[in-house]
Write a protein that holds these residues in place. Structure first.
Motif, PDB file in Angstrom:
ATOM      1  N   ARG A 203       5.964 -13.018  -1.416  1.00 45.89           N
ATOM      2  CA  ARG A 203       7.035 -12.968  -2.422  1.00 45.89           C
ATOM      3  C   ARG A 203       8.143 -12.040  -1.940  1.00 45.89           C
ATOM      4  O   ARG A 203       8.952 -11.584  -2.741  1.00 45.89           O
ATOM      5  CB  ARG A 203       6.494 -12.439  -3.746  1.00 45.89           C
ATOM      6  N   VAL A 204       8.133 -11.721  -0.664  1.00 39.66           N
ATOM      7  CA  VAL A 204       9.118 -10.806  -0.083  1.00 39.66           C
ATOM      8  C   VAL A 204       9.727 -11.464   1.147  1.00 39.66           C
ATOM      9  O   VAL A 204       9.202 -12.451   1.660  1.00 39.66           O
ATOM     10  CB  VAL A 204       8.464  -9.455   0.315  1.00 39.66           C
ATOM     11  N   ALA A 205      10.830 -10.885   1.627  1.00 39.96           N
ATOM     12  CA  ALA A 205      11.522 -11.420   2.799  1.00 39.96           C
ATOM     13  C   ALA A 205      11.659 -10.322   3.857  1.00 39.96           C
ATOM     14  O   ALA A 205      11.703  -9.129   3.531  1.00 39.96           O
ATOM     15  CB  ALA A 205      12.907 -11.926   2.401  1.00 39.96           C
ATOM     16  N   VAL A 206      11.734 -10.739   5.105  1.00 36.87           N
ATOM     17  CA  VAL A 206      11.908  -9.795   6.205  1.00 36.87           C
ATOM     18  C   VAL A 206      13.159  -8.956   5.956  1.00 36.87           C
ATOM     19  O   VAL A 206      14.203  -9.470   5.556  1.00 36.87           O
ATOM     20  CB  VAL A 206      11.994 -10.545   7.552  1.00 36.87           C
ATOM     21  N   GLY A 207      13.037  -7.649   6.165  1.00 35.64           N
ATOM     22  CA  GLY A 207      14.137  -6.719   5.961  1.00 35.64           C
ATOM     23  C   GLY A 207      14.164  -6.087   4.575  1.00 35.64           C
ATOM     24  O   GLY A 207      14.856  -5.103   4.354  1.00 35.64           O
ATOM     25  N   GLN A 208      13.402  -6.642   3.653  1.00 35.75           N
ATOM     26  CA  GLN A 208      13.369  -6.126   2.283  1.00 35.75           C
ATOM     27  C   GLN A 208      12.611  -4.796   2.234  1.00 35.75           C
ATOM     28  O   GLN A 208      11.557  -4.661   2.827  1.00 35.75           O
ATOM     29  CB  GLN A 208      12.695  -7.150   1.377  1.00 35.75           C
ATOM     30  N   ARG A 209      13.154  -3.834   1.498  1.00 35.23           N
ATOM     31  CA  ARG A 209      12.464  -2.558   1.267  1.00 35.23           C
ATOM     32  C   ARG A 209      11.585  -2.710   0.037  1.00 35.23           C
ATOM     33  O   ARG A 209      12.002  -3.308  -0.957  1.00 35.23           O
ATOM     34  CB  ARG A 209      13.456  -1.426   1.039  1.00 35.23           C
ATOM     35  N   VAL A 210      10.369  -2.164   0.128  1.00 32.45           N
ATOM     36  CA  VAL A 210       9.443  -2.227  -1.001  1.00 32.45           C
ATOM     37  C   VAL A 210       8.913  -0.826  -1.296  1.00 32.45           C
ATOM     38  O   VAL A 210       8.788   0.001  -0.405  1.00 32.45           O
ATOM     39  CB  VAL A 210       8.273  -3.195  -0.740  1.00 32.45           C
ATOM     40  N   ALA A 211       8.614  -0.595  -2.548  1.00 30.24           N
ATOM     41  CA  ALA A 211       8.018   0.668  -2.982  1.00 30.24           C
ATOM     42  C   ALA A 211       6.506   0.539  -2.951  1.00 30.24           C
ATOM     43  O   ALA A 211       5.961  -0.574  -2.967  1.00 30.24           O
ATOM     44  CB  ALA A 211       8.488   0.995  -4.399  1.00 30.24           C
ATOM     45  N   ALA A 212       5.830   1.665  -2.924  1.00 27.72           N
ATOM     46  CA  ALA A 212       4.369   1.651  -3.025  1.00 27.72           C
ATOM     47  C   ALA A 212       3.992   0.994  -4.343  1.00 27.72           C
ATOM     48  O   ALA A 212       4.539   1.320  -5.387  1.00 27.72           O
ATOM     49  CB  ALA A 212       3.815   3.066  -2.963  1.00 27.72           C
ATOM     50  N   GLY A 213       3.081   0.030  -4.282  1.00 30.19           N
ATOM     51  CA  GLY A 213       2.631  -0.662  -5.482  1.00 30.19           C
ATOM     52  C   GLY A 213       3.461  -1.867  -5.873  1.00 30.19           C
ATOM     53  O   GLY A 213       3.110  -2.581  -6.810  1.00 30.19           O
ATOM     54  N   ALA A 214       4.567  -2.129  -5.158  1.00 31.16           N
ATOM     55  CA  ALA A 214       5.398  -3.291  -5.473  1.00 31.16           C
ATOM     56  C   ALA A 214       4.674  -4.570  -5.072  1.00 31.16           C
ATOM     57  O   ALA A 214       4.046  -4.631  -4.012  1.00 31.16           O
ATOM     58  CB  ALA A 214       6.730  -3.202  -4.739  1.00 31.16           C
TER      59      ALA A 214
ATOM     60  N   ALA B 263       0.820  -1.208   0.000  1.00 30.37           N
ATOM     61  CA  ALA B 263       0.000   0.000   0.000  1.00 30.37           C
ATOM     62  C   ALA B 263       0.857   1.262   0.000  1.00 30.37           C
ATOM     63  O   ALA B 263       0.442   2.300  -0.490  1.00 30.37           O
ATOM     64  CB  ALA B 263      -0.944   0.007   1.198  1.00 30.37           C
ATOM     65  N   GLY B 264       2.049   1.162   0.543  1.00 33.12           N
ATOM     66  CA  GLY B 264       2.951   2.305   0.591  1.00 33.12           C
ATOM     67  C   GLY B 264       4.378   1.825   0.701  1.00 33.12           C
ATOM     68  O   GLY B 264       4.633   0.627   0.890  1.00 33.12           O
ATOM     69  N   PRO B 265       5.330   2.725   0.588  1.00 36.56           N
ATOM     70  CA  PRO B 265       6.731   2.327   0.705  1.00 36.56           C
ATOM     71  C   PRO B 265       7.034   1.912   2.133  1.00 36.56           C
ATOM     72  O   PRO B 265       6.505   2.491   3.081  1.00 36.56           O
ATOM     73  CB  PRO B 265       7.496   3.597   0.324  1.00 36.56           C
ATOM     74  N   GLY B 266       7.858   0.887   2.288  1.00 33.95           N
ATOM     75  CA  GLY B 266       8.175   0.436   3.637  1.00 33.95           C
ATOM     76  C   GLY B 266       9.167  -0.702   3.654  1.00 33.95           C
ATOM     77  O   GLY B 266       9.785  -1.033   2.641  1.00 33.95           O
TER      78      GLY B 266
ATOM     79  N   LEU C 296       4.187  -4.717   6.818  1.00 34.39           N
ATOM     80  CA  LEU C 296       5.117  -3.700   6.330  1.00 34.39           C
ATOM     81  C   LEU C 296       5.159  -2.540   7.312  1.00 34.39           C
ATOM     82  O   LEU C 296       4.111  -2.067   7.766  1.00 34.39           O
ATOM     83  CB  LEU C 296       4.680  -3.170   4.957  1.00 34.39           C
ATOM     84  N   ASP C 297       6.362  -2.075   7.608  1.00 33.00           N
ATOM     85  CA  ASP C 297       6.559  -0.905   8.463  1.00 33.00           C
ATOM     86  C   ASP C 297       6.729   0.307   7.561  1.00 33.00           C
ATOM     87  O   ASP C 297       7.620   0.342   6.713  1.00 33.00           O
ATOM     88  CB  ASP C 297       7.807  -1.117   9.325  1.00 33.00           C
TER      89      ASP C 297
END
Length: 171
Positions: A115-126, A81-84, A100-101
């Protein structure tokens, strides 16, 4: 009586300018909460369709619905939903959960196959996963539950992607 106005008169004279400033700020405020990080908020699923609305309990220990359920089909891509930063991504009580934090806010999504791992940074919409199959949160496997927290307080996630409505409360 001479001197400064009485407190209730002074408050009354301040209310109109303060209310006008608040209204202007709310109209000019983008849909992203300033404390949530950079970038826009986006719906986790497209199209955005509610299966169940936010219905918080009156007290923490009472039953209620502490998020929203969004209509999905098994295998639909679920997006951040947002970057975090991913703080949780695994099964919990038989369902896949991703958290997501976003700074002062945290979003959670379930059931999803991460499809993600703890500690990974994600962008909004990723993409962060796909909606889970089987009997999920909705009992049919046809929804993704999205939660939003600020600290320990549950908030309505639709505030992130829905139209903003200003509500001024009485003094």
């Amino acid at each position: 009586m001479t001197g400064s106005p009485q407190p209730h008169r002074r408050a009354a004279t301040l209310r109109a300018p303060v209310a006008a400033a608040l209204a202007a700020a709310l109209v000019a405020t983008p849909r992203t909460p300033s404390t949530a990080g950079d970038g826009p908020w986006v719906p986790p699923l497209a199209p955005l369709q509610l299966a169940s609305t936010f219905d918080p309990p009156a007290r923490d220990w009472l039953p209620g619905h502490r998020g929203v359920d969004l209509v999905s089909e098994p295998g639909d891509i679920v997006r951040a939903a947002g970057p975090g930063v991913v703080t949780f991504a695994r099964d919990l009580a038989g369902r896949g959960v991703v958290s997501l934090d976003h700074g002062s806010l945290r979003t959670t999504y379930e059931p999803i196959d991460a499809r993600v791992a703890v500690g990974q940074r994600v962008a909004a919409g990723a993409p962060i996963g796909t909606s889970g199959s089987g009997t999920g949160h909705c009992g049919t496997g046809r929804c993704v539950h999205v939660g939003l927290l600020r600290g320990r307080e549950y908030l309505n996630p639709m505030l992130l992607f829905g139209p903003r409505t200003a509500v001024l409360r009485p003094w």
